[in-house]
Scaffold this motif. Structure first.
Motif, PDB file in Angstrom:
ATOM      1  N   PRO A 121       0.798  -1.235   0.000  1.00  0.00           N
ATOM      2  CA  PRO A 121       0.000   0.000   0.000  1.00  0.00           C
ATOM      3  C   PRO A 121       0.827   1.280   0.000  1.00  0.00           C
ATOM      4  N   ALA A 122       2.103   1.184   0.369  1.00  0.00           N
ATOM      5  CA  ALA A 122       2.943   2.378   0.421  1.00  0.00           C
ATOM      6  C   ALA A 122       3.429   2.818  -0.956  1.00  0.00           C
ATOM      7  N   LEU A 123       3.297   1.968  -1.967  1.00  0.00           N
ATOM      8  CA  LEU A 123       3.849   2.272  -3.283  1.00  0.00           C
ATOM      9  C   LEU A 123       2.829   2.997  -4.148  1.00  0.00           C
ATOM     10  N   ARG A 124       3.290   4.063  -4.787  1.00  0.00           N
ATOM     11  CA  ARG A 124       2.439   4.853  -5.666  1.00  0.00           C
ATOM     12  C   ARG A 124       2.783   4.567  -7.126  1.00  0.00           C
ATOM     13  N   PRO A 125       1.936   4.963  -8.080  1.00  0.00           N
ATOM     14  CA  PRO A 125       2.267   4.795  -9.493  1.00  0.00           C
ATOM     15  C   PRO A 125       3.607   5.438  -9.830  1.00  0.00           C
ATOM     16  N   GLY A 126       4.427   4.685 -10.553  1.00  0.00           N
ATOM     17  CA  GLY A 126       5.767   5.147 -10.894  1.00  0.00           C
ATOM     18  C   GLY A 126       6.857   4.558 -10.030  1.00  0.00           C
ATOM     19  N   ALA A 127       6.494   3.832  -8.969  1.00  0.00           N
ATOM     20  CA  ALA A 127       7.510   3.199  -8.125  1.00  0.00           C
ATOM     21  C   ALA A 127       8.254   2.127  -8.920  1.00  0.00           C
ATOM     22  N   ILE A 128       9.571   2.123  -8.795  1.00  0.00           N
ATOM     23  CA  ILE A 128      10.423   1.178  -9.527  1.00  0.00           C
ATOM     24  C   ILE A 128      10.636  -0.080  -8.685  1.00  0.00           C
ATOM     25  N   LEU A 129      10.356  -1.241  -9.284  1.00  0.00           N
ATOM     26  CA  LEU A 129      10.541  -2.528  -8.617  1.00  0.00           C
ATOM     27  C   LEU A 129      11.679  -3.287  -9.301  1.00  0.00           C
ATOM     28  N   VAL A 130      12.694  -3.624  -8.522  1.00  0.00           N
ATOM     29  CA  VAL A 130      13.772  -4.506  -8.980  1.00  0.00           C
ATOM     30  C   VAL A 130      13.871  -5.626  -7.944  1.00  0.00           C
ATOM     31  N   PRO A 131      12.977  -6.607  -8.018  1.00  0.00           N
ATOM     32  CA  PRO A 131      12.891  -7.619  -6.961  1.00  0.00           C
ATOM     33  C   PRO A 131      14.087  -8.555  -6.944  1.00  0.00           C
ATOM     34  N   ARG A 132      14.475  -8.926  -5.737  1.00  0.00           N
ATOM     35  CA  ARG A 132      15.568  -9.888  -5.593  1.00  0.00           C
ATOM     36  C   ARG A 132      15.096 -11.322  -5.791  1.00  0.00           C
ATOM     37  N   HIS A 133      13.802 -11.545  -5.629  1.00  0.00           N
ATOM     38  CA  HIS A 133      13.217 -12.870  -5.875  1.00  0.00           C
ATOM     39  C   HIS A 133      11.872 -12.707  -6.560  1.00  0.00           C
ATOM     40  N   VAL A 134      11.492 -13.717  -7.331  1.00  0.00           N
ATOM     41  CA  VAL A 134      10.144 -13.817  -7.867  1.00  0.00           C
ATOM     42  C   VAL A 134       9.433 -14.936  -7.123  1.00  0.00           C
ATOM     43  N   ALA A 135       8.279 -14.618  -6.537  1.00  0.00           N
ATOM     44  CA  ALA A 135       7.497 -15.590  -5.786  1.00  0.00           C
ATOM     45  C   ALA A 135       6.496 -16.261  -6.724  1.00  0.00           C
ATOM     46  N   LEU A 136       6.499 -17.593  -6.729  1.00  0.00           N
ATOM     47  CA  LEU A 136       5.600 -18.369  -7.566  1.00  0.00           C
ATOM     48  C   LEU A 136       4.354 -18.757  -6.784  1.00  0.00           C
ATOM     49  N   PRO A 137       3.256 -19.073  -7.475  1.00  0.00           N
ATOM     50  CA  PRO A 137       2.021 -19.439  -6.768  1.00  0.00           C
ATOM     51  C   PRO A 137       2.169 -20.641  -5.845  1.00  0.00           C
ATOM     52  N   ASP A 138       3.135 -21.535  -6.127  1.00  0.00           N
ATOM     53  CA  ASP A 138       3.324 -22.715  -5.270  1.00  0.00           C
ATOM     54  C   ASP A 138       4.189 -22.427  -4.048  1.00  0.00           C
TER      55      ASP A 138
END
Length: 223
Positions: free
Chosen positions: A64-81
């Motif tokens: 909820p803290a992120l607004r439009p335009g926030a840059i995401l460079v995730p260290r992991h990708v979470a899968l549905p499993d």
């Protein structure tokens, strides 16, 4: 880019056009925001011999803290499993991991569009992921199997506290293009969507502008 033969996977043709201006030498696959489309795009890139894949484009915000335009460079990708696959350290470093203006929290993959604010909130509380998209999990799994590095660069478009109007869900075609006819038909049936669509368009423009500024900082010049 930290690869001699990079590949890029996007959901929409507009995203492909945006990054192609900065990486004209990269092979690009467009998913059309479907699992089958993403799998086909990644398979084509790997078959073509790319030595790394970047998942690029817009994303839904979950934090909820992120607004439009926030840059995401995730260290992991979470899968549905429940599995979390790590992004390549060299790519993370090149993308600016550790900078205060970049969100490093994990990104969640979904095979369908998460429309409502309530469902976004449930995803955030369950996973702690900052955002969500429909390509990065496919990229991460395929690259892990092939032994090819991957990374993700996404920009928040629709924030966590906002539900998407029906026309926005219908807008994207399987070829990655925007179906204006589908949008207009939906609006004619449900004209109450218009303010929400205007807001979404404004936020998408802000996200694209932020993506361009970020890419310019990575590549320093357009082609």
């Amino acid at each position: 880019m930290p690869a001699a033969r990079p590949g890029i996977v996007v959901g929409m043709e507009a995203e492909a056009a945006l990054i192609r201006a900065f990486a004209p030498h990269a092979a690009i696959g467009v998913s059309g925001a479907t699992r089958a489309g993403a799998e086909a795009a990644v398979a084509r890139l790997l078959h073509a011999g790319v030595d790394a894949i970047l998942s690029f484009g817009l994303a839904a915000g979950l934090d909820p803290a992120l607004r439009p335009g926030a840059i995401l460079v995730p260290r992991h990708v979470a899968l549905p499993d429940g599995r979390r696959l790590p992004a390549d350290p060299a790519w993370l470093a090149w993308l600016g991991d550790g900078r205060p203006d970049i969100m490093p929290a994990d990104l969640l993959h979904s095979d369908d569009v998460v429309v409502t604010a309530g469902r976004k909130g449930a995803c955030f509380h369950r996973t702690g992921c900052a955002g969500l998209d429909m390509e990065s999990g496919i990229v991460a799994e395929a690259c892990a199997r092939a032994g090819v590095p991957f990374a993700v660069l996404r920009v928040v478009c629709d924030p966590a506290n906002r539900s998407l109007p029906p026309a926005a869900v219908l807008a994207l075609g399987p070829d990655g293009g925007i179906g204006i006819g589908r949008i207009l038909a939906s609006v004619l049936r449900r004209p109450w969507q218009i303010p929400a669509l205007v807001t979404l368009g404004r936020d998408a423009a802000q996200a694209r502008s932020r993506a361009v500024a970020f890419l310019r900082g990575r590549f320093f010049q357009t082609s």
